[in-house]
Write a protein that holds these residues in place. Structure first.
Motif, PDB file in Angstrom:
ATOM      1  N   ARG A  61      25.249 -72.959 -20.605  1.00 63.15           N
ATOM      2  CA  ARG A  61      24.656 -71.885 -21.393  1.00 63.15           C
ATOM      3  C   ARG A  61      25.741 -71.142 -22.149  1.00 63.15           C
ATOM      4  N   LYS A  62      25.414 -70.783 -23.382  1.00 64.90           N
ATOM      5  CA  LYS A  62      26.327 -70.002 -24.190  1.00 64.90           C
ATOM      6  C   LYS A  62      26.294 -68.562 -23.678  1.00 64.90           C
ATOM      7  N   PRO A  63      27.453 -67.957 -23.417  1.00 69.97           N
ATOM      8  CA  PRO A  63      27.446 -66.569 -22.972  1.00 69.97           C
ATOM      9  C   PRO A  63      26.841 -65.672 -24.055  1.00 69.97           C
ATOM     10  N   VAL A  64      26.027 -64.738 -23.638  1.00 67.28           N
ATOM     11  CA  VAL A  64      25.375 -63.834 -24.582  1.00 67.28           C
ATOM     12  C   VAL A  64      25.997 -62.459 -24.433  1.00 67.28           C
ATOM     13  N   GLY A  65      26.600 -61.980 -25.496  1.00 66.26           N
ATOM     14  CA  GLY A  65      27.176 -60.646 -25.519  1.00 66.26           C
ATOM     15  C   GLY A  65      26.220 -59.683 -26.203  1.00 66.26           C
ATOM     16  N   TRP A  66      26.607 -58.430 -26.255  1.00 67.24           N
ATOM     17  CA  TRP A  66      25.723 -57.441 -26.861  1.00 67.24           C
ATOM     18  C   TRP A  66      25.548 -57.715 -28.353  1.00 67.24           C
ATOM     19  N   ARG A  67      26.560 -58.267 -29.002  1.00 61.67           N
ATOM     20  CA  ARG A  67      26.461 -58.556 -30.434  1.00 61.67           C
ATOM     21  C   ARG A  67      25.494 -59.692 -30.719  1.00 61.67           C
ATOM     22  N   ASP A  68      25.456 -60.671 -29.808  1.00 65.04           N
ATOM     23  CA  ASP A  68      24.577 -61.825 -29.993  1.00 65.04           C
ATOM     24  C   ASP A  68      23.105 -61.461 -29.860  1.00 65.04           C
ATOM     25  N   SER A  69      22.831 -60.362 -29.181  1.00 60.84           N
ATOM     26  CA  SER A  69      21.436 -59.979 -28.974  1.00 60.84           C
ATOM     27  C   SER A  69      20.880 -59.142 -30.121  1.00 60.84           C
ATOM     28  N   LEU A  70      21.711 -58.768 -31.086  1.00 53.70           N
ATOM     29  CA  LEU A  70      21.246 -57.980 -32.227  1.00 53.70           C
ATOM     30  C   LEU A  70      20.767 -58.911 -33.342  1.00 53.70           C
ATOM     31  N   ARG A  71      19.505 -58.797 -33.665  1.00 52.99           N
ATOM     32  CA  ARG A  71      18.945 -59.632 -34.736  1.00 52.99           C
ATOM     33  C   ARG A  71      19.372 -59.081 -36.086  1.00 52.99           C
ATOM     34  N   ARG A  72      19.552 -59.984 -37.032  1.00 55.38           N
ATOM     35  CA  ARG A  72      19.983 -59.580 -38.380  1.00 55.38           C
ATOM     36  C   ARG A  72      18.806 -59.387 -39.336  1.00 55.38           C
ATOM     37  N   ASP A  73      17.603 -59.791 -38.906  1.00 54.99           N
ATOM     38  CA  ASP A  73      16.455 -59.748 -39.818  1.00 54.99           C
ATOM     39  C   ASP A  73      15.527 -58.555 -39.591  1.00 54.99           C
ATOM     40  N   ILE A  74      15.916 -57.599 -38.746  1.00 52.67           N
ATOM     41  CA  ILE A  74      15.103 -56.400 -38.542  1.00 52.67           C
ATOM     42  C   ILE A  74      15.963 -55.165 -38.770  1.00 52.67           C
ATOM     43  N   PRO A  75      15.365 -54.073 -39.217  1.00 50.31           N
ATOM     44  CA  PRO A  75      16.152 -52.850 -39.420  1.00 50.31           C
ATOM     45  C   PRO A  75      16.434 -52.139 -38.097  1.00 50.31           C
ATOM     46  N   TYR A  76      17.578 -51.496 -38.027  1.00 48.96           N
ATOM     47  CA  TYR A  76      17.954 -50.655 -36.901  1.00 48.96           C
ATOM     48  C   TYR A  76      18.018 -49.226 -37.404  1.00 48.96           C
ATOM     49  N   VAL A  77      17.423 -48.313 -36.632  1.00 49.90           N
ATOM     50  CA  VAL A  77      17.349 -46.919 -37.081  1.00 49.90           C
ATOM     51  C   VAL A  77      18.010 -45.994 -36.073  1.00 49.90           C
ATOM     52  N   ASN A  78      18.417 -44.831 -36.559  1.00 49.65           N
ATOM     53  CA  ASN A  78      18.993 -43.783 -35.736  1.00 49.65           C
ATOM     54  C   ASN A  78      17.898 -43.249 -34.820  1.00 49.65           C
ATOM     55  N   MET A  79      18.047 -43.451 -33.516  1.00 53.76           N
ATOM     56  CA  MET A  79      17.029 -43.036 -32.552  1.00 53.76           C
ATOM     57  C   MET A  79      17.309 -41.653 -31.962  1.00 53.76           C
ATOM     58  N   THR A  80      18.364 -41.001 -32.398  1.00 50.14           N
ATOM     59  CA  THR A  80      18.689 -39.677 -31.871  1.00 50.14           C
ATOM     60  C   THR A  80      18.013 -38.600 -32.716  1.00 50.14           C
ATOM     61  N   SER A  81      18.185 -37.359 -32.300  1.00 44.17           N
ATOM     62  CA  SER A  81      17.613 -36.231 -33.049  1.00 44.17           C
ATOM     63  C   SER A  81      18.658 -35.550 -33.923  1.00 44.17           C
ATOM     64  N   ARG A  82      19.811 -36.182 -34.083  1.00 43.15           N
ATOM     65  CA  ARG A  82      20.883 -35.604 -34.910  1.00 43.15           C
ATOM     66  C   ARG A  82      21.449 -36.661 -35.858  1.00 43.15           C
ATOM     67  N   ASP A  83      22.186 -36.207 -36.840  1.00 43.89           N
ATOM     68  CA  ASP A  83      22.833 -37.131 -37.771  1.00 43.89           C
ATOM     69  C   ASP A  83      23.930 -37.913 -37.053  1.00 43.89           C
ATOM     70  N   LEU A  84      23.990 -39.216 -37.327  1.00 48.88           N
ATOM     71  CA  LEU A  84      25.045 -40.063 -36.772  1.00 48.88           C
ATOM     72  C   LEU A  84      26.107 -40.306 -37.831  1.00 48.88           C
ATOM     73  N   PRO A  85      27.369 -40.252 -37.439  1.00 50.76           N
ATOM     74  CA  PRO A  85      28.422 -40.549 -38.413  1.00 50.76           C
ATOM     75  C   PRO A  85      28.459 -42.035 -38.765  1.00 50.76           C
ATOM     76  N   ILE A  86      28.718 -42.298 -40.024  1.00 49.76           N
ATOM     77  CA  ILE A  86      28.944 -43.659 -40.512  1.00 49.76           C
ATOM     78  C   ILE A  86      30.406 -43.721 -40.914  1.00 49.76           C
ATOM     79  N   TYR A  87      31.091 -44.770 -40.479  1.00 47.76           N
ATOM     80  CA  TYR A  87      32.525 -44.877 -40.705  1.00 47.76           C
ATOM     81  C   TYR A  87      32.835 -45.971 -41.718  1.00 47.76           C
ATOM     82  N   LYS A  88      34.007 -45.820 -42.378  1.00 51.56           N
ATOM     83  CA  LYS A  88      34.447 -46.800 -43.374  1.00 51.56           C
ATOM     84  C   LYS A  88      34.932 -48.092 -42.712  1.00 51.56           C
TER      85      LYS A  88
END
Length: 140
Positions: A61-88
């Motif tokens: 079996r191929k090891p599955v990391g946290w990055r491998d479990s993130l799909r690229r075809d769905i949007p991800y949204v800020n689930m908190t109640s505050r603004d999240l910083p975006i970095y360069k």
């Protein structure tokens, strides 16, 4: 009278077999022997769910990391109640902006060194790095 006779006949037929399933079916290969005296499957070898059955190919079996479990075809949204910083950059040294609650974008790539991914967000298609532990994927 006919109805009560028929009911009695059905009841006697149904009850007559109670507790007799073992004698009808019997133990597999053991007659009336208790389960502790039955022959073990696989020629006496103990069965294990951790091992493949004899003759089954072992597929690594191929090891599955946290990055491998993130799909690229769905949007991800800020689930908190505050603004999240975006970095360069993935090292989060320079802030590029913020992501409001409920806003988000699509994952482009993820960092090997930190729990951040580069997302494409906004109407103008800007991209930046954001911590993914505060984002949630939205699937249909």
């Amino acid at each position: 009278m006919k109805r009560s006779l028929m009911t009695a006949l059905v009841l006697v037929t149904a009850v007559s077999g109670c507790g007799q399933m073992r004698s009808i079916v019997g133990n597999m290969g053991g007659g009336n022997a208790p389960p502790s005296q039955l022959p073990a499957p696989n020629g006496g070898a103990a069965a294990s769910l951790a091992e493949p059955a004899p003759g089954d190919p072992i597929v690594p079996r191929k090891p599955v990391g946290w990055r491998d479990s993130l799909r690229r075809d769905i949007p991800y949204v800020n689930m908190t109640s505050r603004d999240l910083p975006i970095y360069k950059e993935a090292d989060r040294s320079a802030k590029a902006g913020t992501l409001s609650p409920g806003m988000g974008g699509y994952v482009e790539t993820c960092s090997d060194a930190a729990p951040v991914c580069k997302i494409r967000y906004g109407a103008n298609g800007a991209s930046g790095w954001v911590r993914m532990d505060q984002m949630g994927g939205v699937a249909n």
